[in-house]
Write an enzyme that holds these catalytic residues in place. Sequence first.
Site, PDB file in Angstrom:
ATOM      1  CE  LYS A 215      65.524 -16.798   5.193  1.00  0.00           C
ATOM      2  NZ  LYS A 215      65.781 -17.982   5.990  1.00  0.00           N
ATOM      3  CD  GLU A 221      68.164  -4.844  15.206  1.00  0.00           C
ATOM      4  OE1 GLU A 221      67.312  -5.225  14.362  1.00  0.00           O
ATOM      5  OE2 GLU A 221      68.255  -5.326  16.349  1.00  0.00           O
ATOM      6  N   GLY A 288      69.742 -17.576   7.906  1.00  0.00           N
ATOM      7  CA  GLY A 288      70.645 -16.424   7.955  1.00  0.00           C
ATOM      8  C   GLY A 288      72.064 -16.805   8.359  1.00  0.00           C
ATOM      9  NE  ARG A 289      71.132 -20.756  13.283  1.00  0.00           N
ATOM     10  CZ  ARG A 289      69.815 -20.561  13.257  1.00  0.00           C
ATOM     11  NH1 ARG A 289      69.339 -19.373  12.977  1.00  0.00           N
ATOM     12  NH2 ARG A 289      68.991 -21.549  13.531  1.00  0.00           N
ATOM     13  CD  GLU A 374      69.955 -16.699  15.297  1.00  0.00           C
ATOM     14  OE1 GLU A 374      70.074 -16.927  14.079  1.00  0.00           O
ATOM     15  OE2 GLU A 374      69.850 -15.542  15.744  1.00  0.00           O
ATOM     16  CG  HIS A 405      99.664 -12.078  26.910  1.00  0.00           C
ATOM     17  ND1 HIS A 405     100.789 -12.090  27.695  1.00  0.00           N
ATOM     18  CD2 HIS A 405     100.025 -12.609  25.719  1.00  0.00           C
ATOM     19  CE1 HIS A 405     101.810 -12.580  26.997  1.00  0.00           C
ATOM     20  NE2 HIS A 405     101.365 -12.913  25.790  1.00  0.00           N
ATOM     21  CE  LYS A 529      64.356 -10.538  15.453  1.00  0.00           C
ATOM     22  NZ  LYS A 529      64.137 -11.287  14.210  1.00  0.00           N
TER      23      LYS A 529
HETATM   24  O1  F6P Z   1      66.964 -12.032  14.919  1.00  0.00           O
HETATM   25  C1  F6P Z   1      67.712 -13.093  14.453  1.00  0.00           C
HETATM   26  C2  F6P Z   1      67.770 -13.117  12.963  1.00  0.00           C
HETATM   27  O2  F6P Z   1      66.556 -13.514  12.429  1.00  0.00           O
HETATM   28  C3  F6P Z   1      68.904 -13.999  12.481  1.00  0.00           C
HETATM   29  O3  F6P Z   1      68.570 -15.325  12.423  1.00  0.00           O
HETATM   30  C4  F6P Z   1      69.220 -13.387  11.172  1.00  0.00           C
HETATM   31  O4  F6P Z   1      70.476 -13.791  10.722  1.00  0.00           O
HETATM   32  C5  F6P Z   1      69.138 -11.923  11.523  1.00  0.00           C
HETATM   33  O5  F6P Z   1      68.070 -11.835  12.438  1.00  0.00           O
HETATM   34  C6  F6P Z   1      68.937 -10.977  10.376  1.00  0.00           C
HETATM   35  O6  F6P Z   1      67.766 -11.246   9.667  1.00  0.00           O
HETATM   36  P1  F6P Z   1      67.504 -10.634   8.249  1.00  0.00           P
HETATM   37  O7  F6P Z   1      68.562 -11.141   7.313  1.00  0.00           O
HETATM   38  O8  F6P Z   1      66.135 -11.091   7.848  1.00  0.00           O
HETATM   39  O9  F6P Z   1      67.571  -9.137   8.362  1.00  0.00           O
END
Ligand code: F6P
Length: 565
Positions: A215, A221, A288-289, A374, A405, A529
């Site tokens: 987003k 990452e 995002g979620r 979240e 199990h 972060k």
């Molecule tokens: O760190 C949490 C977060 O902001 C989530 O809410 C989001 O889904 C995820 O990181 C990834 O964010 P982005 O889509 O901006 O890379």
Amino acid sequence: MAINPPVDATSTKAWAALHQHFDDMQRQGIDLRAWFAKDPQRTEKLSFELGDLYIDLSKNLIQPETLSLLAQLGREVGLEERIEAMFNGEHINNTEDRAVLHTALRRPEEDRGRLIVDGQDVVSDVRDTLKRIYAFADQVRSGSWTGLTGKRITTVVNIGIGGSDLGPVMAYEALKPYADAGISARYISNIDPNDLAEKTRDLDPETTLFIIVSKTFTTLETLTNARQARAWLLKSLGERGLLSKDGEDLSAEAIRRHFIAVSTALDKVRDFGIDPDNVFGFWNWVGGRYSVDSAVGTSLAITIGPERFEEFLKGFNTVDRYFCATPLDRNVVALMGLLNVWYVNFFGAHSHAVLPYDQYLHRFPAYLQQLTMESNGKSVRWDGTPVTSLTGEIFWGEPGTNGQHAFYQLIHQGTRLIPADFIAFANTPNPAKDGDQDVHELFLANFLAQTKALAFGKTADEVRAEGTPEAIVPARVFTGNRPTTSIFGDALPPAALGELIALYEHITLTEGTVWGIDSFDQWGVELGKKLAREITPAGSRDDQALAEQDQSTKSLIAFYRAHRR
Ligand code: F6P
């Protein structure tokens, strides 16, 4: 931004009445066996239909009156108004001053022009973007979009994390039987280099398309993995001698053919080298979620195709319309959220198990962890004041029968109350027989048996009657009265999955509203972060950065420096 302070749920009449009701229940004894015996209509009264899903609440620790009180609580905290405000695009995400409009992502063509928010014709923007995604998906599916060397794409690799990963991977896994174009998907999320290494190891660069989903397009990452993937692609194509032709360097063209992006930050995507024509946008009013049904689901649109993706969206929309239009007393979506409040705030439950009896839903609990935790893992309310009760639930689970199990022991006989949602489907895309026995039926018998055992248990007398030695009787008793909700569907086509996701999205909103929480921000992820950025130089180079750490972190870094090869 000026906002109405939340109603403190604990000060409402309904809260007091629920307390009284809870105390009465404790005094009279919670006894599902007796409740079922006394009321032959109990299941009928406590069961609901929601689109393609049949939802049975009767094995919960409730009486029909409980639901009326919970609905009353919903009314008193302004749930109906908050639902309306969300659907209308008011800025209910007040700490980020944003509308919350994931429900607009699944509105149909005919709703163009019907939702103007902050001057934007939201549905038209959504539908226009979907058209572009569908056109691109069709090209990839038909083979008219090819890689650099003219070969058709057979693997799409989604690179994203959190909401840019969990939704798409969950939905892709759930809808695998509908992936009908000979294209499979993989998902890389973790910055741990092992993730990318394992998922690219056997990939053919000539037939792979990477979708970078972020987003913000700033997530450490995702950008690190995207750069690694770009390097991998260029290296692998280069090793095959495919990156130059007649002295011309084809690197930029390779990136154009093998990388697309999904983001709200179009300028940043361009800087990465991705062709702006191959970028699908979404908007800051999609969390995002809550984004799997936006362009974030492009890997899904490619693998299952635009028609199925539309069915997926229709499923969400069915639940949205129901959620808005159904009075709270009969609104199973709101009632499931309120029921969770019942367990958290009156029974003191801390966690909630989600147990899909469908292997295709194996990532559903992980997806729900981000959606619910979240969203509602917060201790201040939307006006900055402290919450007035326990909030949030720890969602967890594994598909049945594997969980049986492993951890069901604790759910059956442990000291904690763990409300559990069981999800199952009458039909499977993979019917099988073991001799005369239908294997899916055998599987479903387990779902039915578990919910039955949890509700009704086994008394000491029943254990004795089996000839069990007296000393072992207590260990073999099942108390029962362990609450479960059964969500049963015909099968799991895209529409049913959409319904299921929307159900949990709105459960989350309902709980958040009772607790007075802004369920749409996520400030709690920021500190870690920031610290990771500060600590990174201390790992190898920067002694000053090391000196600034606390003693425990320092000693961990010292260990790392000493052992690193
Ligand atoms: O760190 C949490 C977060 O902001 C989530 O809410 C989001 O889904 C995820 O990181 C990834 O964010 P982005 O889509 O901006 O890379």
